[in-house]
Write an enzyme that holds these catalytic residues in place. Structure first.
Site, PDB file in Angstrom:
ATOM      1  N   ASP A   1      15.309  68.599   6.155  1.00 16.50           N
ATOM      2  CA  ASP A   1      14.292  69.651   6.022  1.00 16.50           C
ATOM      3  C   ASP A   1      14.091  69.949   4.532  1.00 16.50           C
ATOM      4  O   ASP A   1      14.558  70.963   4.019  1.00 16.50           O
ATOM      5  CB  ASP A   1      14.822  70.878   6.792  1.00 16.50           C
ATOM      6  CG  ASP A   1      13.873  72.054   6.766  1.00 16.50           C
ATOM      7  OD1 ASP A   1      12.689  71.870   6.435  1.00 16.50           O
ATOM      8  OD2 ASP A   1      14.335  73.178   7.071  1.00 16.50           O
TER       9      ASP A   1
HETATM   10  C1  SPV Z   1      13.876  76.745  10.053  1.00 19.74           C
HETATM   11  O1  SPV Z   1      14.233  76.878  11.215  1.00 19.74           O
HETATM   12  O2  SPV Z   1      13.316  75.748   9.645  1.00 19.74           O
HETATM   13  C2  SPV Z   1      14.155  77.794   9.063  1.00 19.74           C
HETATM   14  C3  SPV Z   1      15.334  78.606   9.226  1.00 19.74           C
HETATM   15  O3  SPV Z   1      13.428  77.855   8.113  1.00 19.74           O
HETATM   16  S1  SPV Z   1      16.560  77.826   8.323  1.00 19.74           S
HETATM   17  O4  SPV Z   1      16.792  76.547   8.834  1.00 19.74           O
HETATM   18  O5  SPV Z   1      17.735  78.696   8.423  1.00 19.74           O
HETATM   19  O6  SPV Z   1      16.108  77.756   6.935  1.00 19.74           O
HETATM   20 MG    MG Z   2      12.367  76.104   7.703  1.00 14.72          MG
END
Ligand code: SPV
Ligand code: MG
Length: 555
Positions: free
Chosen positions: A55
């Protein structure tokens, strides 16, 4: 009411609201079915589940938008989309808000990570945040860009995640609230809720607060609610549960190497059907698609002894005669299946043990020598409901003839060969009985016609009609609607009750042919639709027919 309105109403109510992270349309549906009120379209789970990627802003704005759109389309719930850092500066944020709103997204969250962001959860990363001014500018841009005043713009700060301390977190939250944010997401990676709860004590503004307790999971709903948090996002647990389920399923499969061992680990197929709306699909198909043949059951009458073909039929009935490597029955089945008919029954009698074919149901008329076609048809009584195609076992026909019969309107539809009229003079005197017909509006010689919607109805049918009066020959193929089947049943039951009384040309219903039933229906005022064909079929009733079949069939 727009979903954004619904979300606002929910947030305007009392107490803490939970949002659950979805990674695709199906997980969103499950979240809805489980009764949660809001879906979070998570960058973490979408990147992981849909691309197996970290991510870290690797997915483009349009890719995450597409995922959010699928999630939103799958549910009636409002969806809050995780839009990372807005995919650039304030200019990118404007387009992001426009596109997400257009997709029906009710809430948009934009964080103050610099592009390319790194997921807040990953440990041991150097983190860079946008300046307060820059992020506040993005929030102002987002608020100005929204078309629907109800769309909820959430400003998220990573100050605590980046280790910049509570003071900075408060400063940022205040600046974003002043910029017009509808909510502030205060993220934290502390192992307990203490940090977030402290922030809540210090937060004096009315702008409501959002938290994501992934890394401090022991905090309770009640604790967060008591602290005044408005929205809690359970962001990635559904995906993690799914991964565990997949791992367990795979491990069991690897060990057991048989599918029934998976029963405790997997849902029934029907559950998937339900989530993807198979019933709705069926309903639409039934309502709007042209009527095909998938609901038709064919009943092939193959009980007779085929005396006219002796000695070829000494050890088998006509339908089992071979024509260039395939039996007549196999060829019939091939045409029926090509026409979309799956449900096929064969009524056997003479040399029944030789009648074999895969995928058909068999019925027997053991009294085939002392009964007629109609008795054979009713030997397959369990098949006689819904739409039914009746056919003789000794005919071969082109798929086009079958299609025409199935397409035609009417409770009882029969295929009539009009070429018979032209051949008549050569065939007279008739060497064998022919099912002749007289119809109400036969095609006229020398007149052109497309024929599709021209209605020609049966007047007379049978083997005793004067050939000069006949306007065609019944080829032995008929389609009955559910009502047509009911009419046939009633007529048959009535005749059976009448016992030994003649049934049209037959001495009694026991010896009746299918044509006797047709004539009885016409006599009772039920129209029988005649569909025209000009050749396009063969019967194999005599040795000459059989020779002709060998000559005409190429493979
Ligand atoms: C997501 O679920 O992508 C978020 C929350 O942004 S976190 O993963 O905690 O950043
Ligand atoms: Mg996120």
């Amino acid at each position: 009411m727009s979903k954004a309105h619904a979300l606002r109403e929910l947030l305007a109510g009392p107490g803490l609201v939970p949002a659950v992270g979805a990674h695709d349309a199906l997980s969103a549906k499950l979240i809805e079915a489980a009764g949660f009120p809001v879906v979070w379209s998570s960058s973490f789970t979408v990147s992981a589940a849909q691309r197996a990627m970290p991510d870290v802003n690797l997915l483009t704005m349009t890719e995450t938008l597409e995922a959010a759109r699928h999630i939103d389309n799958a549910v009636r719930l409002p969806v809050i989309a995780d839009c990372d850092n807005g995919y650039g500066n304030a200019v990118n944020v404007v387009r992001t808000v426009e596109e997400y709103e257009r997709a029906g997204i009710a809430g948009i969250c934009i964080e103050d990570n610099l592009f390319p962001k790194k997921c807040s959860l990953y440990p041991g990363m150097r983190r860079e945040l946008a300046s307060i001014e820059e992020h506040a500018g993005k929030i102002r841009a987002a608020k100005k860009a929204q078309r629907d005043a109800a769309t909820v713009i959430i400003a998220r700060t990573e100050a605590l995640i980046a280790g910049w301390g509570m003071k900075e977190a408060l400063r940022r939250a205040q600046a974003y609230a002043e910029a017009g944010a509808d909510m502030i997401l205060m993220h934290s990676k502390a192992p307990t809720a203490a940090e977030v709860l402290e922030f809540m004590r210090l937060w004096e503004r009315p702008t409501p607060i959002v938290v994501v307790p992934t890394l401090y999971p022991s905090v309770t709903f009640e604790e967060l609610e008591a602290a005044g948090v408005k929205l809690v996002i359970w962001a990635n647990q559904v995906l993690r549960g799914a991964v565990k389920g997949m791992q367990e399923t795979l491990a069991t499969l690897g060990r057991a190497r048989r599918l029934d061992a998976l029963a405790p680990h997997i849902v029934a197929l029907e559950e998937i059907y339900r989530y993807v709306g198979v019933d709705e699909f069926k309903r639409i198909e039934t309502e709007f698609l042209p009527r095909g043949a998938s609901d038709v059951r064919a009943v092939i009458i193959a009980a007779g002894s085929g005396k006219s073909l002796l000695p070829l039929t000494e050890d088998r009935p006509q339908c089992m005669l071979d024509i260039k490597g395939r039996t007549v029955l196999e060829r019939q089945l091939e045409t029926l299946r090509a026409g979309g008919i799956q449900e096929i029954a064969v009524v056997r009698g003479y040399r029944k043990e030789t009648v074999v074919a895969p995928g058909v149901r068999f019925y027997d008329n053991d009294a085939f020598d002392e009964s007629g076609e109609l008795a054979s048809l009713f030997a397959a009584e369990p098949e006689l409901h819904g739409r039914v195609l009746f056919l003789y076992s000794d005919i071969l026909f082109e798929r086009a003839v079958l299609d025409k019969v199935l397409r035609a309107e009417g409770d009882v539809v029969i295929a009539v060969d009009r070429a018979w009229v032209d051949q008549r003079d050569r065939l007279l005197p008739l060497a064998k009985p022919v099912d002749l017909v007289v119809t109400s509006d036969p095609p006229r010689p020398g007149r052109r016609s497309l024929g599709e919607d021209w209605r020609d109805e049966l007047v007379l049918i049978g083997q005793r009609i004067a050939p000069e009066a006949a306007t065609g020959e019944f080829i032995g193929l008929a389609a009955l609607s559910p009502r047509g089947v009911e009419l046939a049943r009633e007529s048959h039951a009535h005749a059976v009750a009448a016992g030994a009384a003649p049934f049209h040309e037959a001495a009694s219903v026991r010896y009746a042919a299918f044509t006797d039933l047709l004539q009885t229906l016409v006599a009772a005022g039920h129209p029988v639709t005649c569909v025209s064909t000009w050749k396009g079929w063969l019967e194999i009733d005599t040795f000459e027919d059989y020779q002709r079949a060998w000559a005409e069939i190429r493979s």
